[in-house]
Design a protein around this motif. Structure first.
Motif, PDB file in Angstrom:
ATOM      1  N   SER A  76       0.829  -1.215   0.000  1.00 29.14           N
ATOM      2  CA  SER A  76       0.000   0.000   0.000  1.00 29.14           C
ATOM      3  C   SER A  76       0.857   1.256   0.000  1.00 29.14           C
ATOM      4  N   ASN A  77       1.907   1.260   0.817  1.00 28.17           N
ATOM      5  CA  ASN A  77       2.782   2.427   0.878  1.00 28.17           C
ATOM      6  C   ASN A  77       3.512   2.661  -0.446  1.00 28.17           C
ATOM      7  N   VAL A  78       4.049   1.579  -1.020  1.00 27.42           N
ATOM      8  CA  VAL A  78       4.796   1.714  -2.274  1.00 27.42           C
ATOM      9  C   VAL A  78       3.865   2.159  -3.398  1.00 27.42           C
ATOM     10  N   VAL A  79       2.697   1.543  -3.495  1.00 26.09           N
ATOM     11  CA  VAL A  79       1.749   1.912  -4.551  1.00 26.09           C
ATOM     12  C   VAL A  79       1.346   3.377  -4.423  1.00 26.09           C
ATOM     13  N   ALA A  80       1.112   3.828  -3.197  1.00 27.35           N
ATOM     14  CA  ALA A  80       0.749   5.233  -2.982  1.00 27.35           C
ATOM     15  C   ALA A  80       1.865   6.154  -3.482  1.00 27.35           C
ATOM     16  N   GLU A  81       3.119   5.808  -3.209  1.00 28.52           N
ATOM     17  CA  GLU A  81       4.260   6.602  -3.685  1.00 28.52           C
ATOM     18  C   GLU A  81       4.311   6.624  -5.208  1.00 28.52           C
ATOM     19  N   LEU A  82       4.160   5.446  -5.816  1.00 25.52           N
ATOM     20  CA  LEU A  82       4.281   5.353  -7.269  1.00 25.52           C
ATOM     21  C   LEU A  82       3.143   6.084  -7.973  1.00 25.52           C
ATOM     22  N   ILE A  83       1.949   6.050  -7.399  1.00 25.11           N
ATOM     23  CA  ILE A  83       0.830   6.812  -7.970  1.00 25.11           C
ATOM     24  C   ILE A  83       1.105   8.309  -7.845  1.00 25.11           C
ATOM     25  N   ALA A  84       1.605   8.721  -6.674  1.00 24.46           N
ATOM     26  CA  ALA A  84       1.924  10.142  -6.470  1.00 24.46           C
ATOM     27  C   ALA A  84       3.005  10.608  -7.442  1.00 24.46           C
ATOM     28  N   ASP A  85       3.940   9.714  -7.796  1.00 23.73           N
ATOM     29  CA  ASP A  85       5.010  10.058  -8.738  1.00 23.73           C
ATOM     30  C   ASP A  85       4.545   9.982 -10.192  1.00 23.73           C
ATOM     31  N   GLY A  86       3.307   9.536 -10.419  1.00 22.79           N
ATOM     32  CA  GLY A  86       2.794   9.432 -11.780  1.00 22.79           C
ATOM     33  C   GLY A  86       3.258   8.205 -12.535  1.00 22.79           C
ATOM     34  N   LEU A  87       3.868   7.242 -11.837  1.00 25.10           N
ATOM     35  CA  LEU A  87       4.402   6.054 -12.494  1.00 25.10           C
ATOM     36  C   LEU A  87       3.390   4.914 -12.576  1.00 25.10           C
ATOM     37  N   VAL A  88       2.402   4.925 -11.728  1.00 27.05           N
ATOM     38  CA  VAL A  88       1.391   3.863 -11.694  1.00 27.05           C
ATOM     39  C   VAL A  88       0.015   4.509 -11.748  1.00 27.05           C
ATOM     40  N   GLU A  89      -0.927   3.846 -12.426  1.00 26.82           N
ATOM     41  CA  GLU A  89      -2.281   4.353 -12.540  1.00 26.82           C
ATOM     42  C   GLU A  89      -3.279   3.212 -12.439  1.00 26.82           C
ATOM     43  N   GLU A  90      -4.535   3.560 -12.169  1.00 27.54           N
ATOM     44  CA  GLU A  90      -5.590   2.557 -12.113  1.00 27.54           C
ATOM     45  C   GLU A  90      -5.957   2.113 -13.521  1.00 27.54           C
ATOM     46  N   ALA A  91      -6.288   0.819 -13.641  1.00 27.13           N
ATOM     47  CA  ALA A  91      -6.599   0.246 -14.962  1.00 27.13           C
ATOM     48  C   ALA A  91      -7.845  -0.624 -14.878  1.00 27.13           C
ATOM     49  N   GLY A  92      -8.906  -0.105 -14.260  1.00 25.91           N
ATOM     50  CA  GLY A  92     -10.142  -0.861 -14.154  1.00 25.91           C
ATOM     51  C   GLY A  92     -10.221  -1.625 -12.850  1.00 25.91           C
ATOM     52  N   SER A  93     -11.176  -2.566 -12.781  1.00 30.43           N
ATOM     53  CA  SER A  93     -11.385  -3.341 -11.564  1.00 30.43           C
ATOM     54  C   SER A  93     -11.875  -4.732 -11.909  1.00 30.43           C
ATOM     55  N   VAL A  94     -11.751  -5.641 -10.947  1.00 27.31           N
ATOM     56  CA  VAL A  94     -12.262  -7.006 -11.091  1.00 27.31           C
ATOM     57  C   VAL A  94     -13.067  -7.345  -9.847  1.00 27.31           C
ATOM     58  N   ASP A  95     -14.044  -8.216 -10.010  1.00 31.31           N
ATOM     59  CA  ASP A  95     -14.854  -8.634  -8.862  1.00 31.31           C
ATOM     60  C   ASP A  95     -14.022  -9.485  -7.916  1.00 31.31           C
ATOM     61  N   SER A  96     -14.291  -9.356  -6.636  1.00 31.72           N
ATOM     62  CA  SER A  96     -13.644 -10.199  -5.633  1.00 31.72           C
ATOM     63  C   SER A  96     -14.700 -11.094  -5.001  1.00 31.72           C
ATOM     64  N   ASP A  97     -14.239 -12.089  -4.266  1.00 34.43           N
ATOM     65  CA  ASP A  97     -15.168 -13.044  -3.650  1.00 34.43           C
ATOM     66  C   ASP A  97     -15.905 -12.390  -2.491  1.00 34.43           C
ATOM     67  N   GLY A  98     -17.113 -11.902  -2.743  1.00 28.31           N
ATOM     68  CA  GLY A  98     -17.959 -11.387  -1.688  1.00 28.31           C
ATOM     69  C   GLY A  98     -17.622 -10.008  -1.175  1.00 28.31           C
ATOM     70  N   GLY A  99     -16.586  -9.382  -1.715  1.00 33.43           N
ATOM     71  CA  GLY A  99     -16.215  -8.063  -1.226  1.00 33.43           C
ATOM     72  C   GLY A  99     -16.327  -7.011  -2.312  1.00 33.43           C
ATOM     73  N   ARG A 100     -15.709  -5.870  -2.028  1.00 34.72           N
ATOM     74  CA  ARG A 100     -15.718  -4.811  -3.020  1.00 34.72           C
ATOM     75  C   ARG A 100     -14.824  -5.194  -4.194  1.00 34.72           C
ATOM     76  N   PRO A 101     -15.105  -4.676  -5.389  1.00 33.86           N
ATOM     77  CA  PRO A 101     -14.224  -4.952  -6.533  1.00 33.86           C
ATOM     78  C   PRO A 101     -12.797  -4.505  -6.246  1.00 33.86           C
ATOM     79  N   ARG A 102     -11.856  -5.243  -6.743  1.00 30.60           N
ATOM     80  CA  ARG A 102     -10.454  -4.903  -6.551  1.00 30.60           C
ATOM     81  C   ARG A 102      -9.983  -4.019  -7.698  1.00 30.60           C
TER      82      ARG A 102
END
Length: 429
Positions: free
Chosen positions: A47-73
């Motif tokens: 979570s920490n690394v992903v937050a850094e990489l998103i803040a740096d503009g290196l990583v972005e969201e690319a949609g979602s997939v259903d999870s077993d009984g929970g919120r989409p990932r």
């Protein structure tokens, strides 16, 4: 502060960023949940690394997939436009320059044909400079996000602290050419641009190992057939590949004179330039004023004509002999390194392989020791004739990953202290 193993907190953070970036790059899109087992990091670290990489503009969201009984990932991917790389293939028939985004999508390309056996240094460097300026102009972007310029060249590359990359290209008449320094002089790029110069066979090897026929193999040899012959060896000890001068292995004592000056090298029998020369010497009808690629295609067409047409017996005999020489050369690689795979690439290798691969396999097996020969798969490369250019672009990309997605810092102005220069000269490259 350094830990017991000498790694600092900064090193650990860089390593975590590298692990996440590489998994997203090669296996993504992935969710944060999937990144944990893929990288071996805890959910908190992910979570920490992903937050850094998103803040740096290196990583972005690319949609979602259903999870077993929970919120989409939420799926994540590396942001393609967050960086650019240039790949340059200094071949022996042309100079090819490609501009790529971080996903290695080609944004623009430029090509400059070379006159046969004309390899003047200044002319080649001029083609490279002009090609770099041209691809940026065609893509309509500037070098602000450039991670570096990767260059694949024929010959041995020596990395020196004073001159940068120096090329020893004996077969093309390059004697200790300070290529990096020459490229920087008059370059259209900023002085801070990073250059990564290596043997063309190694750039081909890295491309095939990352994206082609070498994926998943722990050990492989990627061989390049063009005007000349080269190879890249990949082992657990040299996971990024190491260029080996396989083309100058002696396959016939007191044999044909090679371009390097020695007698009996594999390149003197299997390189496209020598293959066409042998066809001509035996009385073959080599097309006049045709480049090597066109002439080799004509030779193959004559040896293996459409059904009902007579084959050119001279072309067929030369090609059959070449298949045996190549097979014998591969058997040495099999016996020495016992690789899982051997991949044949390069523009000439792909042309020849379509016809000669079964014979090459047969000869390699007959000349090699049985046990390693049974375990190796000999195949054609999967990335086509542009693989050296793509592989050259992966050199700055690999450096970017190793730095945890952080760009190189500009070198300090002014001369380095004497102690630093002396230390750099002692460090093996």
């Amino acid at each position: 502060m350094a830990g017991r193993n000498g790694r600092t907190v900064r090193d650990l953070r860089r390593g975590n960023r590298t692990a996440v970036l590489k998994r997203l790059y090669f296996d993504g899109p992935l969710s944060r949940f999937e990144l944990g087992p893929a990288t071996g990091l805890s959910s908190g670290s992910v979570s920490n690394v992903v937050a850094e990489l998103i803040a740096d503009g290196l990583v972005e969201e690319a949609g979602s997939v259903d999870s077993d009984g929970g919120r989409p990932r939420i799926l994540l991917r590396v942001t393609p436009g967050s960086g650019h790389m240039i790949g340059v293939d200094v071949g022996e028939t042309r100079v090819r320059v490609g501009l790529f985004d971080l996903a290695l999508t080609e944004l623009a390309r430029a090509e400059r044909p070379l006159m046969p056996q004309r390899y003047e240094v200044e002319g080649i460097v001029g083609h490279m400079r002009d090609g770099i300026a041209e691809v940026f102009a065609r893509a309509g972007i500037g070098p602000e996000r450039l991670l570096g310029v990767g260059v694949g060249v024929p010959g041995i590359v020596e990395h020196t602290p004073r001159l940068g990359a120096v090329v020893h290209g004996q077969t093309v008449g390059w004697d200790a050419v300070p290529l990096e320094r020459l490229l920087r002089d008059g370059s259209p790029l900023p002085d801070t641009a990073a250059y990564f110069i290596d043997n063309g066979a190694r750039t081909l090897g890295q491309a095939e190992m990352w994206f082609g026929g070498g994926r998943g193999a722990r050990s492989a040899v990627v061989v390049l057939f063009g005007s000349g012959v080269g190879a890249c060896l990949v082992t657990p000890e040299a996971e990024h590949g190491r260029a080996v001068e396989w083309g100058h292995l002696t396959v016939r004592v007191r044999g044909r004179r090679c371009r390097c000056g020695a007698l009996g090298c594999l390149e003197a029998y299997a390189g496209a330039e020598s293959l066409l020369a042998r066809w001509r010497e035996e009385g073959g009808s080599v097309p006049e004023d045709a480049d090597e690629e066109t002439a080799l295609a004509a030779m193959l067409g004559g040896a293996y004509p459409p059904e009902g047409d007579a084959a050119d017996p001279v072309a067929l005999a030369v090609l059959e002999e070449t298949a045996e020489y190549v097979g014998a050369g591969l058997s040495d690689l099999i016996n020495l390194f016992q690789p899982e795979r051997i991949l044949i690439g390069g523009w000439a290798g792909l042309q020849l392989g379509a016809r000669l691969l079964p014979a090459v396999r047969r000869h390699a097996s007959s000349y090699a020791l049985r046990q390693p020969a049974r375990k190796v798969a000999v195949e054609l490369g999967r990335l086509g004739p542009d693989a050296v250019t793509v592989g050259a672009a992966t050199l700055p990309l690999a450096d970017f990953f190793a730095r945890g997605g952080r760009r190189r810092e500009p070198a300090p102005e002014g001369p380095s202290p004497a102690w630093r220069t002396a230390l750099a000269e002692r460090v093996p490259h």
